[in-house]
Design a protein around this motif. Structure first.
Motif, PDB file in Angstrom:
ATOM      1  N   THR A 127       0.842  -1.201   0.000  1.00  0.00           N
ATOM      2  CA  THR A 127       0.000   0.000   0.000  1.00  0.00           C
ATOM      3  C   THR A 127       0.877   1.250   0.000  1.00  0.00           C
ATOM      4  O   THR A 127       2.084   1.181   0.269  1.00  0.00           O
ATOM      5  CB  THR A 127      -0.905   0.043   1.246  1.00  0.00           C
ATOM      6  N   GLN A 128       0.240   2.354  -0.289  1.00  0.00           N
ATOM      7  CA  GLN A 128       0.922   3.644  -0.198  1.00  0.00           C
ATOM      8  C   GLN A 128      -0.071   4.674   0.350  1.00  0.00           C
ATOM      9  O   GLN A 128      -1.156   4.848  -0.195  1.00  0.00           O
ATOM     10  CB  GLN A 128       1.446   4.089  -1.567  1.00  0.00           C
ATOM     11  N   GLU A 129       0.303   5.314   1.438  1.00  0.00           N
ATOM     12  CA  GLU A 129      -0.568   6.338   2.029  1.00  0.00           C
ATOM     13  C   GLU A 129      -0.297   7.684   1.380  1.00  0.00           C
ATOM     14  O   GLU A 129       0.855   8.077   1.181  1.00  0.00           O
ATOM     15  CB  GLU A 129      -0.329   6.426   3.541  1.00  0.00           C
ATOM     16  N   HIS A 138      -7.111  11.984   3.118  1.00  0.00           N
ATOM     17  CA  HIS A 138      -6.049  10.996   3.352  1.00  0.00           C
ATOM     18  C   HIS A 138      -6.532   9.663   2.799  1.00  0.00           C
ATOM     19  O   HIS A 138      -7.691   9.281   2.976  1.00  0.00           O
ATOM     20  CB  HIS A 138      -5.743  10.862   4.848  1.00  0.00           C
ATOM     21  N   GLU A 139      -5.663   8.957   2.106  1.00  0.00           N
ATOM     22  CA  GLU A 139      -6.098   7.746   1.416  1.00  0.00           C
ATOM     23  C   GLU A 139      -5.001   6.700   1.431  1.00  0.00           C
ATOM     24  O   GLU A 139      -3.812   7.029   1.338  1.00  0.00           O
ATOM     25  CB  GLU A 139      -6.467   8.097  -0.029  1.00  0.00           C
ATOM     26  N   VAL A 140      -5.413   5.450   1.539  1.00  0.00           N
ATOM     27  CA  VAL A 140      -4.490   4.329   1.413  1.00  0.00           C
ATOM     28  C   VAL A 140      -4.716   3.709   0.041  1.00  0.00           C
ATOM     29  O   VAL A 140      -5.808   3.203  -0.251  1.00  0.00           O
ATOM     30  CB  VAL A 140      -4.712   3.272   2.513  1.00  0.00           C
ATOM     31  N   HIS A 142      -4.058   0.937  -2.885  1.00  0.00           N
ATOM     32  CA  HIS A 142      -3.707  -0.482  -2.976  1.00  0.00           C
ATOM     33  C   HIS A 142      -3.310  -0.843  -4.406  1.00  0.00           C
ATOM     34  O   HIS A 142      -3.282  -0.001  -5.300  1.00  0.00           O
ATOM     35  CB  HIS A 142      -4.911  -1.327  -2.540  1.00  0.00           C
TER      36      HIS A 142
END
Length: 500
Positions: A127-129, A138-140, A142
């Motif tokens: 993942t990348q935040e 704010h988002e994770v 995938h």
């Protein structure tokens, strides 16, 4: 009698209830994906269609229905972030189907101010935040595979049957071959299907094979447009859908039980462009007198429109009407057609002798009685006839476009002769009064002639000062096409294609 009416009403109500319940009971095929599944609103804007708009024609609509929920510009990630998947998920019931195709937009940036729709490559759990620059949230983020797998699992939880497709190929060619995506999104789509034990449709490779059978020259301009290598025409969308259907037939997926044995595929009806005018527009079957209407289809998207050149040499507005030529066109007109109207070269003739084709000058309502062969004809003004064509076109639901006449190869004072204060002006007044689009073709072409010079323009007129050969006709046709492109709020410009 009253009891019979009540009984009949109750029976009808029960039938309607049963019909409604039956409709509710049949399964639904939900398609989710990007613009290659549904382009725009799914109405063929710009001639572009997705395969989700046509796959229903291959299925028995009495036993199953199709809802196309794809949205252009979305990736596997943004389709879910925008709540589009959730809207489908809420409607799912046991026995429904979900056909999934993403990948074309997943390769974009993970985070930017434009679309922020990219996904991490592959099918892993990395993942990348991010602080999304577009949504300000704010988002994770995938992987592509993670998002596809999420849709598959959530569909299964509702008792629905997911089907994964690899993305359709783009109309890019290298040495007669269409590139595959079997090492990227096509591969990852297949891997998720295998991992989740669901049907996989190898749409990318199999459609590419069909395209290669047809050849680049036939595919480009028919199944894809020259202007767009990603989105299909209606024929291309049907090709995509037919590949999916063919692969379903080979599978053990129960959706194949709803495939029609002999589907009748209906493509959108072509819009029609009627041309009415004289020899400067007509197909005169003479290489030294070629009307611009002959070359005009070159600048039209003929996969979506058909050009019907009804212009006739030697005719004026008056004789085009009197001889029944206009009525013959009018009787064919259907709502949504376009009518290009151009007269003037022959209207200056004698009103009451010789060819009996002249019309009265101007835009007024005055008339003149002309006796010929013991018959009396009421002759009207040029503007009156032009308004008649416009009004009757509009009554039929067509869109009229008036053009001033083409200029002649006459150069008083080293300038191309205009007739702006006569037939050009009267054409414009008629267009304004009756509510038609107007193109001052006379002025626009005259300026082009002057830029080219007398000697070059002389080559355009092999017969006389009025009629062009093929080269001059092509210049005029191109000018008409360019002018239509510039008309504000005119739907015809969407069907015009100007080579770059």
């Amino acid at each position: 009698m009253k009891l019979i009416k009540i009984f009949s009403a109750l029976c009808l109500a029960l039938l309607l209830v049963n019909f409604t319940e039956k409709q509710k009971e049949i399964p639904t095929v939900y398609t989710v994906g990007d613009s290659t599944v549904k382009n725009g609103s799914g109405k063929g804007d710009g001639g572009l269609w997705g395969w989700g708009d046509y796959i229903g024609q291959f299925l028995d609509s009495d036993k199953i229905k199709v809802e196309n929920h794809a949205l252009g510009g979305t990736s596997s990630r943004t389709f879910q972030d925008k709540g589009l998947w959730e809207a489908v998920h809420k409607k799912l019931k046991k026995g429904d189907y979900v056909i999934i195709q993403f990948g074309h937009n997943d390769d974009g940036p993970l985070n930017d101010t434009l679309r922020a729709r990219g996904t991490i490559k592959g099918i892993g759990n990395e993942t990348q935040e991010i602080d999304n620059l577009l949504t300000k949230k704010h988002e994770v983020v995938h992987s592509y595979g993670w998002y596809i797998q999420k849709v598959v699992r959530e569909a299964k939880e509702k008792g629905a049957i997911p089907i994964i497709c690899s993305p359709i190929p783009r109309n890019d060619w290298k040495e007669g071959k269409v590139p595959r995506n079997d090492k990227s999104y096509g591969l990852w789509a297949k891997q998720i299907a295998e991992k989740e034990n669901v049907t996989f449709i190898e749409l990318n490779n199999n459609m590419a094979i069909e395209m290669e059978k047809l050849g680049e020259a036939k595919v480009t301009g028919n199944y894809f447009y020259k202007k767009d290598h990603t989105h299909t025409s209606a024929k291309g969308a049907v090709l995509s859908a037919s590949v999916i259907i063919s692969e379903l037939k080979k599978s053990n997926n129960s959706l194949k039980n709803y495939i029609l044995k002999s589907p009748k595929i209906t493509l959108p009806a072509k819009k029609r462009i009627f041309l009415i005018g004289d020899s400067t527009m007509a197909d005169n079957k003479n290489e030294n007198a070629v009307g611009w209407g002959v070359a005009f289809p070159t600048y039209c998207d003929t996969t979506r429109v058909i050009v019907l050149n009804k212009a006739r040499g030697g005719r004026s507005t008056r004789t085009f009407t009197k001889e029944g030529l206009w009525d013959a066109v009018k009787n064919q007109i259907q709502p949504g057609d376009f009518i290009l109207i151009q007269f003037g070269h022959n209207d200056a003739g004698a009103v009451d002798k010789e060819k009996f084709r002249g019309s009265l000058k101007g835009n007024g309502d005055e008339t003149q009685q002309v006796v010929r062969d013991s018959l009396t004809e009421t002759v009207h003004t040029f503007g009156w006839y032009m308004e008649k064509f416009i009004k009757e076109s509009k009554e039929k639901g067509a869109v009229p476009i008036v053009l001033s006449q083409t200029p002649r190869n006459e150069w008083p004072n080293d300038k191309v002769e205009r007739r702006a204060d006569t037939y050009g002006q009267w054409s414009k007044v008629a267009a304004d009064k009756a509510g038609a689009f107007y193109i001052d073709l006379n002025e626009i072409v005259a300026l082009k002639y002057e830029a080219l010079g007398k000697e070059k323009v002389k080559e355009f007129f092999p017969k006389d000062h009025t009629h062009t050969g093929a080269e001059g006709a092509n210049l005029n046709a191109l000018t008409v096409a360019e002018s239509i492109k510039k008309l504000k709020d005119c739907g015809l410009k969407d069907y015009i294609e100007i080579p770059k």
